[in-house]
Scaffold this motif. Sequence first.
Motif, mmCIF file in Angstrom:
data_model
loop_
_atom_site.group_PDB
_atom_site.id
_atom_site.type_symbol
_atom_site.label_atom_id
_atom_site.label_comp_id
_atom_site.label_asym_id
_atom_site.label_seq_id
_atom_site.Cartn_x
_atom_site.Cartn_y
_atom_site.Cartn_z
ATOM 1 N N ILE A 1 0.842 -1.193 0.000
ATOM 2 C CA ILE A 1 0.000 0.000 0.000
ATOM 3 C C ILE A 1 0.879 1.246 0.000
ATOM 4 C CG2 ILE A 1 -0.179 -0.069 2.523
ATOM 5 C CD1 ILE A 1 -2.975 1.174 0.252
ATOM 6 N N TRP A 2 0.524 2.205 -0.850
ATOM 7 C CA TRP A 2 1.188 3.502 -0.881
ATOM 8 C C TRP A 2 0.106 4.568 -0.792
ATOM 9 C CZ3 TRP A 2 0.773 7.945 -3.645
ATOM 10 C CH2 TRP A 2 1.823 8.873 -3.571
ATOM 11 N N VAL A 3 0.242 5.497 0.158
ATOM 12 C CA VAL A 3 -0.748 6.564 0.338
ATOM 13 C C VAL A 3 -0.023 7.902 0.345
ATOM 14 C CG1 VAL A 3 -2.677 7.412 1.723
ATOM 15 C CG2 VAL A 3 -2.080 4.988 1.803
ATOM 16 N N GLY A 4 -0.408 8.773 -0.555
ATOM 17 C CA GLY A 4 0.226 10.083 -0.620
ATOM 18 C C GLY A 4 -0.782 11.206 -0.680
ATOM 19 N N ILE A 5 -0.536 12.256 0.110
ATOM 20 C CA ILE A 5 -1.338 13.475 0.022
ATOM 21 C C ILE A 5 -0.608 14.423 -0.917
ATOM 22 C CG2 ILE A 5 -2.203 15.488 1.298
ATOM 23 C CD1 ILE A 5 -2.524 13.647 3.722
ATOM 24 N N VAL A 6 -1.300 14.844 -1.965
ATOM 25 C CA VAL A 6 -0.695 15.662 -3.021
ATOM 26 C C VAL A 6 -1.344 17.043 -2.993
ATOM 27 C CG1 VAL A 6 -0.114 15.759 -5.477
ATOM 28 C CG2 VAL A 6 -0.471 13.529 -4.370
ATOM 29 N N ARG B 1 -5.372 -0.643 -9.678
ATOM 30 C CA ARG B 1 -4.060 -0.511 -9.044
ATOM 31 C C ARG B 1 -3.871 0.858 -8.400
ATOM 32 N NH1 ARG B 1 -2.846 -5.259 -7.700
ATOM 33 N NH2 ARG B 1 -2.047 -6.666 -9.311
ATOM 34 N N GLY B 2 -4.739 1.801 -8.727
ATOM 35 C CA GLY B 2 -4.607 3.122 -8.135
ATOM 36 C C GLY B 2 -5.958 3.783 -7.963
ATOM 37 N N VAL B 3 -6.088 4.583 -6.888
ATOM 38 C CA VAL B 3 -7.289 5.384 -6.642
ATOM 39 C C VAL B 3 -6.850 6.824 -6.415
ATOM 40 C CG1 VAL B 3 -9.132 5.897 -5.017
ATOM 41 C CG2 VAL B 3 -8.750 3.551 -5.722
ATOM 42 N N SER C 1 -8.271 3.499 9.965
ATOM 43 C CA SER C 1 -7.119 3.207 10.825
ATOM 44 C C SER C 1 -6.031 2.435 10.086
ATOM 45 C CB SER C 1 -7.577 2.427 12.061
ATOM 46 O OG SER C 1 -8.199 1.202 11.673
ATOM 47 N N TRP C 2 -6.406 1.612 9.095
ATOM 48 C CA TRP C 2 -5.407 0.819 8.372
ATOM 49 C C TRP C 2 -4.660 1.661 7.337
ATOM 50 C CZ3 TRP C 2 -5.827 0.021 3.056
ATOM 51 C CH2 TRP C 2 -7.062 0.331 2.473
ATOM 52 N N VAL C 3 -5.195 2.835 6.999
ATOM 53 C CA VAL C 3 -4.554 3.712 6.022
ATOM 54 C C VAL C 3 -3.605 4.702 6.700
ATOM 55 C CG1 VAL C 3 -4.989 5.569 4.349
ATOM 56 C CG2 VAL C 3 -6.406 3.505 4.327
ATOM 57 N N ARG C 4 -3.989 5.183 7.870
ATOM 58 C CA ARG C 4 -3.268 6.291 8.517
ATOM 59 C C ARG C 4 -1.768 6.048 8.691
ATOM 60 N NH1 ARG C 4 -8.189 6.774 11.721
ATOM 61 N NH2 ARG C 4 -7.255 5.603 13.452
ATOM 62 N N PRO C 5 -1.318 4.843 9.059
ATOM 63 C CA PRO C 5 0.141 4.662 9.247
ATOM 64 C C PRO C 5 0.961 4.833 7.968
ATOM 65 C CG PRO C 5 -1.102 2.880 10.289
ATOM 66 C CD PRO C 5 -2.059 3.632 9.449
ATOM 67 N N HIS C 6 0.328 4.737 6.812
ATOM 68 C CA HIS C 6 1.066 4.767 5.552
ATOM 69 C C HIS C 6 1.037 6.130 4.871
ATOM 70 C CE1 HIS C 6 1.154 0.379 5.864
ATOM 71 N NE2 HIS C 6 -0.151 0.406 6.069
ATOM 72 N N VAL C 7 0.325 7.104 5.452
ATOM 73 C CA VAL C 7 0.133 8.396 4.790
ATOM 74 C C VAL C 7 1.436 9.197 4.772
ATOM 75 C CG1 VAL C 7 -1.065 10.619 4.900
ATOM 76 C CG2 VAL C 7 -2.309 8.495 5.368
ATOM 77 N N GLN C 8 1.770 9.751 3.594
ATOM 78 C CA GLN C 8 2.900 10.662 3.434
ATOM 79 C C GLN C 8 2.401 11.942 2.774
ATOM 80 O OE1 GLN C 8 6.567 8.546 1.826
ATOM 81 N NE2 GLN C 8 5.009 7.014 1.383
ATOM 82 N N VAL C 9 2.885 13.079 3.247
ATOM 83 C CA VAL C 9 2.530 14.371 2.665
ATOM 84 C C VAL C 9 3.696 14.836 1.801
ATOM 85 C CG1 VAL C 9 1.844 16.748 3.126
ATOM 86 C CG2 VAL C 9 1.091 14.915 4.663
ATOM 87 N N TYR C 10 3.416 15.201 0.551
ATOM 88 C CA TYR C 10 4.454 15.579 -0.403
ATOM 89 C C TYR C 10 4.402 17.083 -0.699
ATOM 90 C CZ TYR C 10 5.443 10.674 -1.345
ATOM 91 O OH TYR C 10 5.814 9.352 -1.209
ATOM 92 N N PHE D 1 7.477 2.209 -5.848
ATOM 93 C CA PHE D 1 6.527 1.336 -5.149
ATOM 94 C C PHE D 1 6.056 0.207 -6.063
ATOM 95 C CE2 PHE D 1 1.949 0.425 -4.736
ATOM 96 C CZ PHE D 1 1.955 -0.259 -3.529
ATOM 97 N N PHE D 2 5.664 0.539 -7.295
ATOM 98 C CA PHE D 2 5.153 -0.493 -8.197
ATOM 99 C C PHE D 2 6.247 -1.430 -8.673
ATOM 100 C CE2 PHE D 2 1.374 2.283 -8.623
ATOM 101 C CZ PHE D 2 0.401 1.317 -8.382
ATOM 102 N N ARG D 3 7.466 -0.921 -8.824
ATOM 103 C CA ARG D 3 8.569 -1.821 -9.190
ATOM 104 C C ARG D 3 8.773 -2.884 -8.114
ATOM 105 N NH1 ARG D 3 11.096 2.769 -11.725
ATOM 106 N NH2 ARG D 3 12.049 3.414 -9.758
ATOM 107 N N VAL D 4 8.742 -2.463 -6.858
ATOM 108 C CA VAL D 4 8.933 -3.394 -5.742
ATOM 109 C C VAL D 4 7.739 -4.334 -5.612
ATOM 110 C CG1 VAL D 4 9.140 -3.553 -3.230
ATOM 111 C CG2 VAL D 4 10.442 -1.818 -4.477
ATOM 112 N N ALA D 5 6.515 -3.771 -5.700
ATOM 113 C CA ALA D 5 5.307 -4.576 -5.499
ATOM 114 C C ALA D 5 5.167 -5.644 -6.573
ATOM 115 C CB ALA D 5 4.074 -3.671 -5.489
#
Length: 999
Positions: A507-512, A635-637, A722-731, A744-748
């Motif tokens: 899982i990758w979560v980013g705030i853009v 694969r993405g939302v 709650s399952w998303v919050r630990p992975h959130v990154q702000v860019y 992320f996709f290369r590794v996954a």
Amino acid sequence: MPKIILSGVTVDFPFQPYKCQEEYMTKVLECLQKKVNGVLESPTGTGKTLCLLCSTLAWREHLRDAISACKIAERTQGDLFLGRPLSSWGNAASEGDATACYADIPKIIYASRTHSQLTQVIGELRNTSYRPRVCVLGSREQLCIHPEVKKQESNHMQIHLCRKKVASRSCHFYNNIEEKSLEQDLATPILDIEDLVKNGNRHKLCPYYLSRNLKQQADIIFMPYNYLLDAKSRRAHGIDLKGTVVIFDEAHNVEKMCEESASFDLTPHDVASGLDVIDQILEEQSRAAQQGELRLEFSTDANSGLNMELGDIAKLKMILLRLEGAIDAVELPGGDGGVTKPGSYIFELFAEAQITLQTKDCILESLDQIIQHLAGRAGLFTNTAGLQKLADIIQMVFSGDPAEGSSPVGPGASQSYKVHIHPDTSHRGTAHRSDAWSSTASRRRGKVLSYWCFSPGCSMRELVRQGVRTLLLTSGTLAPVASFALEMQIPFPVSLENPHVIDKHQIWVGIVPKGPDGAQLSSAFDKRFSDECLSSLGKALVNITRVIPHGLLVFFPSYPVLEKSLEFWRAQDCARKLEALKPLFVEPRSKHSFSEVMGAYYASVVSPGSRGATFLAVCRGKASEGLDFADVNGRGVIVTGLPYPPRKDPRVILKMQFLDEMKGRSGASGQFLSGQDWYRQQASRAVNQAIGRVIRHRHDYGAIFLCDHRFTSADARAQLPSWVRPHVQVYDHFGHVIRDVAQFFRVAQKAMPAPLAATPSPGRGEGTVPVAVSLGALSTKKAKSLDLHVPSLRQTPPGLPAGGDTEGSLCVEYKQESVHTQRRPVGLLAALEHSEQLARRPREQEAQCHSSPSLPGEKRSVAEQRGGRKKIRLVSCQQEGLAAGAQADKAKLFMVAVKQALSRASFAAFTRALQEYKGSDDFQALVDHLSPLFAQDPKKHSLLQGFYQFVRPHHKQQFEELCLQVTGRGCSHLPEHSLPRGQWTQPALGPGGKRGFPQ
């Protein structure tokens, strides 16, 4: 199957459960053993349904065994249990003492939003070792098999015609119920809705009444929400809630359903159509009276006559006219503004029309007689929907027999409701009645009477009052859980927010907060339509699309925002860039075309050589609710903004005012949300529902993009699951987003096993539609509720035509030859393969039976690694089946495009020509038929070229020459013998709104 012991109960689970599954089942058992309510959130993919079924059924068996132990102990004075005291049965022993007999073991009522969701649940039940007695409740619309009743246009007419036939014992399907309903193959297996109908047809007995009979002995009963929440439905289906365990699955919709089931909007058209029906009855009864008949008899059947006096019908008409007059007499401010009154005002308004607690039973009986009398009739003036709605409204208003101003514990009837009267803005005019009874209201703009419930707690408290033992609310997206429980207005001592079963590399979560040009991304009301925001968002989508493999979902706050964004991007050439990367599909407002668009999206994602597809959807729309976007399908939302409810909507304004009033009255106890808290919660829950589309099972992976600067606030992040919050990154920099997602996709893709080939499964959609159709499907009509039942979404197996589907049946009977798809390299993950693909092309043309090897270190999509580059004739059986299905989908795309471009008569001529060619093999006759349809209009030349896929192999050369002569271009160069991607553009809207394909 493994057996595990949780809270003293042995649970038979199909596999060794994950830790989060054990925790979930433990919480369920805690609620059942302590007889308390619970609100449990567990993300999609964590086996929530399986856990619910296994834990509740295991507890029920444990309770039954405890009762047996108590009864044996009573008879033997405990001799058989010398080495094992009764207390070893745990809490169940004391419950067994209190339960007294097996009949008192609680039934389980399992409710979900739709029957298609319930069918999935029943499928999960079949995967367990438990075999309880099962019953599924449905409506006559779904279950009735009587030909005459089935053809009725409305559900309420089906109900009344069915009752008439049952009362007169003229339905042989119903008559067979008593003697056949207990047959072994009907009573013992686990049957869903479709199974009930199949068995009903096979045994010639009524599935509707069969399900009601099975309900009496059932251990677990499945039903949609509204059967539980609506008092009228509970009575109609004979649902006794005393001592039951009630489970609301997919409970994120419960709040809305509770309020809507207790609310209504009475329009001028409803009243006018009711008066028209009564006018017809009066006229016919008067004519019959003049002929010397005392009562109106329409039929030779003695039981079908209307047992009402002329004066009673006249009184009923007077009541409707007075109600219409009372509504019309309410003064409104200028414009489209409305007037809001307290909930108790509804009783004053009805009293003016002589509709009171004392008269309601007589009025309801009269309305029911008229509706049942007209059941089975056809014609414009026998539309009894208005009368049925009025009867339902009267029942709803007086359902609790509330005295005006009464206030039981919590918000009373008058406090939980508001009456709102506002101008009718619908385009449907009211009937103009010219007789002496006609009111002046019909000659002016009418007014809508709305009676809105603002407390879901009303329905929840009613369930508790009915004697429900335990109430379980569960879903994958209930966050924020605390405020959700607060809204229900009943205690929930047990709560759970479960983690996911996936690892961090899935899982990758980013705030853009900013786009590639540095402009702030915002869906705020004052910024969302600015050129700067729309341009920056479009550039962000183009860049993100390049690095997302396969399927990509983009969620907008509302349909207007989606439409405005697309309009701007088309003008700025951004839409063309997006479509060059992946085909674009747009969620339509109409439920009739939704399954077609979804089918096209799924087909595009899995088609050989495809780079995937992009689906533009709306938060709270059908695509965000329960559809399966597992693996390559999603694969993405991307969430493009916070979807707050419309702030100026009267219902939203009144809801916020109601909550503020209730919070003010409750003081410091804090038993109510504030209006602002509720407003924020609605947006957060819609976002969380959209996020839930991306990870659907243990081995799935995907990326989540939150493209709005407001997501950077701590409060907004705290509302995420709650399952998303630990992975959130702000860019802070957009370039870092693309860098990290590509990594992320290369590794996954290296770490995760390649998924099985993704093909549309039942519940996805059987039709397809090209990009041109999906882009053009943006109408301005009000969005409808999109509830698709199971049969309507069954995917036809490759090679078999769908029933009644002309295009599908024609398409799949023609053999198609595949060629390699020529595409531009798009995306970081695909850039390395382009030169190698070009270099290999001549070799492939020389040796078509040869598959080119991969270059060392080549980065390719999972679909291509599975054989997307191989010639279809040489792959394995499984791949051949997939290819055939994909080819049938492409052929169907073409047929839908033809249907859009041609008139109805021309399309009929086209299908006849194709059928004749199939039977006669006469190529010249085919050309004679096609030429006037496609050759004369240059806009249709691309369709003529696309027809190449239907031409038989020995005629292809001739057809190639024909295309070259007519269009100046051949056909065989086209990718997969279909339309070139560049030609799937937005259809131009000509005069009258007709579509045509641009040159």
